[in-house]
Scaffold this motif. Structure first.
Motif, PDB file in Angstrom:
ATOM      1  N   ALA A  80       0.633  -1.143   0.074  1.00 46.57           N
ATOM      2  CA  ALA A  80      -0.006  -0.039  -0.099  1.00 46.57           C
ATOM      3  C   ALA A  80       0.866   1.331  -0.160  1.00 46.57           C
ATOM      4  N   LEU A  81       1.962   1.119   0.860  1.00 41.96           N
ATOM      5  CA  LEU A  81       2.755   2.466   0.909  1.00 41.96           C
ATOM      6  C   LEU A  81       3.369   2.678  -0.340  1.00 41.96           C
ATOM      7  N   ARG A  82       3.855   1.382  -1.197  1.00 42.75           N
ATOM      8  CA  ARG A  82       4.678   1.583  -2.399  1.00 42.75           C
ATOM      9  C   ARG A  82       3.613   2.298  -3.484  1.00 42.75           C
ATOM     10  N   ARG A  83       2.382   1.646  -3.455  1.00 44.64           N
ATOM     11  CA  ARG A  83       1.517   2.315  -4.451  1.00 44.64           C
ATOM     12  C   ARG A  83       1.097   3.764  -4.204  1.00 44.64           C
ATOM     13  N   LEU A  84       1.237   4.424  -2.745  1.00 43.92           N
ATOM     14  CA  LEU A  84       0.907   5.519  -2.427  1.00 43.92           C
ATOM     15  C   LEU A  84       1.909   6.403  -3.011  1.00 43.92           C
ATOM     16  N   TRP A  85       3.137   5.926  -2.685  1.00 37.01           N
ATOM     17  CA  TRP A  85       4.308   6.996  -3.065  1.00 37.01           C
ATOM     18  C   TRP A  85       4.399   7.033  -4.842  1.00 37.01           C
ATOM     19  N   ARG A  86       3.844   5.947  -5.530  1.00 35.15           N
ATOM     20  CA  ARG A  86       4.101   6.167  -6.899  1.00 35.15           C
ATOM     21  C   ARG A  86       2.722   7.004  -7.339  1.00 35.15           C
ATOM     22  N   LEU A  87       1.899   6.922  -6.613  1.00 34.00           N
ATOM     23  CA  LEU A  87       0.617   7.941  -6.806  1.00 34.00           C
ATOM     24  C   LEU A  87       0.572   9.426  -6.493  1.00 34.00           C
ATOM     25  N   ASN A  88       1.264   9.761  -5.647  1.00 34.74           N
ATOM     26  CA  ASN A  88       1.348  11.004  -4.949  1.00 34.74           C
ATOM     27  C   ASN A  88       2.482  11.865  -5.560  1.00 34.74           C
ATOM     28  N   PRO A  89       2.245  12.804  -6.373  1.00 36.61           N
ATOM     29  CA  PRO A  89       3.445  13.468  -7.062  1.00 36.61           C
ATOM     30  C   PRO A  89       4.349  14.242  -5.990  1.00 36.61           C
ATOM     31  N   VAL A  90       3.888  14.484  -4.758  1.00 35.81           N
ATOM     32  CA  VAL A  90       4.882  14.968  -3.823  1.00 35.81           C
ATOM     33  C   VAL A  90       5.699  14.017  -3.406  1.00 35.81           C
ATOM     34  N   LEU A  91       5.304  12.755  -3.242  1.00 33.07           N
ATOM     35  CA  LEU A  91       6.370  11.911  -2.630  1.00 33.07           C
ATOM     36  C   LEU A  91       6.941  10.993  -3.991  1.00 33.07           C
ATOM     37  N   ALA A  92       6.359  10.837  -5.153  1.00 31.63           N
ATOM     38  CA  ALA A  92       6.874  10.354  -6.243  1.00 31.63           C
ATOM     39  C   ALA A  92       8.256  11.210  -6.932  1.00 31.63           C
ATOM     40  N   ASN A  93       8.161  12.589  -6.881  1.00 27.57           N
ATOM     41  CA  ASN A  93       8.981  13.174  -7.561  1.00 27.57           C
ATOM     42  C   ASN A  93      10.083  13.814  -6.565  1.00 27.57           C
ATOM     43  N   VAL A  94      11.103  13.167  -6.495  1.00 27.72           N
ATOM     44  CA  VAL A  94      12.183  13.716  -5.483  1.00 27.72           C
ATOM     45  C   VAL A  94      12.600  15.117  -5.994  1.00 27.72           C
ATOM     46  N   ASP A  95      13.040  15.834  -4.972  1.00 29.83           N
ATOM     47  CA  ASP A  95      13.327  17.326  -5.378  1.00 29.83           C
ATOM     48  C   ASP A  95      14.711  17.541  -6.013  1.00 29.83           C
ATOM     49  N   GLY A  96      15.570  16.331  -6.414  1.00 33.79           N
ATOM     50  CA  GLY A  96      16.871  16.515  -7.001  1.00 33.79           C
ATOM     51  C   GLY A  96      17.951  16.634  -5.760  1.00 33.79           C
ATOM     52  N   LEU A  97      17.486  16.522  -4.572  1.00 34.72           N
ATOM     53  CA  LEU A  97      18.733  16.625  -3.508  1.00 34.72           C
ATOM     54  C   LEU A  97      19.292  15.317  -3.170  1.00 34.72           C
ATOM     55  N   VAL A  98      18.593  14.156  -3.661  1.00 35.56           N
ATOM     56  CA  VAL A  98      19.453  12.834  -3.413  1.00 35.56           C
ATOM     57  C   VAL A  98      20.579  12.715  -4.298  1.00 35.56           C
ATOM     58  N   ASP A  99      21.558  12.378  -3.659  1.00 32.88           N
ATOM     59  CA  ASP A  99      22.972  12.203  -4.250  1.00 32.88           C
ATOM     60  C   ASP A  99      23.038  11.113  -5.552  1.00 32.88           C
ATOM     61  N   TYR A 100      22.374   9.954  -5.036  1.00 32.43           N
ATOM     62  CA  TYR A 100      22.435   8.909  -5.819  1.00 32.43           C
ATOM     63  C   TYR A 100      21.280   8.606  -6.480  1.00 32.43           C
ATOM     64  N   GLY A 101      20.445   9.635  -6.698  1.00 30.57           N
ATOM     65  CA  GLY A 101      19.143   9.211  -7.258  1.00 30.57           C
ATOM     66  C   GLY A 101      18.926   8.945  -8.647  1.00 30.57           C
ATOM     67  N   GLU A 102      20.009   9.354  -9.507  1.00 30.55           N
ATOM     68  CA  GLU A 102      19.992   9.190 -10.911  1.00 30.55           C
ATOM     69  C   GLU A 102      20.836   8.168 -11.291  1.00 30.55           C
TER      70      GLU A 102
END
Length: 193
Positions: A80-102
């Motif tokens: 359920a949490l994985r689905r929530l994170w994919r659906l919510n744009p605030v949680l799904a789109n990281v702001d770019g501050l994650v060092d190893y996100g790309e």
């Protein structure tokens, strides 16, 4: 300063801590029994028993608080949490501050016919050898010009050491002092008043 607690207040606190620990142990035992019962059932049976929708079918805006109850197994809560994170744009789109996100692998940038002069353990050896061979091979034009005009070299006197010959070849003016860098300037502030 704190007063040292007397015997009865310490005893009362100890009894209260014991009852809280017993209560927590009973709750943990009940949860373990419920989890053991639910381990044998499939996810569809558990969702029907707890009257919850399928976590994979959640839509934006659906409430996921029902999946956070203690009775829900961890595997369904995670779905359920994985689905929530994919659906919510605030949680799904990281702001770019994650060092190893790309993806920093070069798999997307490699050209199919890529060739390099680099050799493992040797570096750019073939390239350096080719440049050295090109420098060593004299051009035909330069050899003809060298044959026509011989270069006159000034040889030092044989009884002088090489360092003395270099010192003798460069005229030194006794009045010239070596150039010193300018002294650092300090800022001076003046206040009126």
């Amino acid at each position: 300063m704190n007063k040292p607690r007397d015997f009865w207040s310490r005893r009362k606190a100890a009894v209260q801590a014991e009852t809280e620990a017993e209560h927590a142990a009973l709750e943990a035992q009940e949860i373990a029994q419920q989890q053991a019962e639910l381990e044998d059932k499939t996810d569809a049976e558990i969702l029907a028993e707890l009257d919850l929708p399928d976590p994979d079918d959640l839509k934006p805006g659906d409430d996921v608080s029902g999946f956070m109850a203690r009775a829900v197994p961890e595997r369904i809560r995670q779905r359920a949490l994985r689905r929530l994170w994919r659906l919510n744009p605030v949680l799904a789109n990281v702001d770019g501050l994650v060092d190893y996100g790309e993806d920093y692998t070069d798999a997307a940038c490699v050209v199919e016919t890529l060739q390099t002069a680099y050799q493992v353990g040797k570096g750019m050896l073939a390239h350096v050898e080719a440049l050295a061979a090109a420098e060593d091979a004299p051009d035909e034009e330069t050899t003809d010009a060298e044959d026509e005009a011989p270069v006159a070299e000034a040889a030092p006197e044989p009884d002088m050491p090489p360092a003395a010959a270099v010192a003798q070849s460069a005229p030194v003016d006794e009045h010239d002092e070596p150039e010193m860098p300018p002294a650092p300037r300090r800022m001076r502030f003046e206040f009126e008043g």
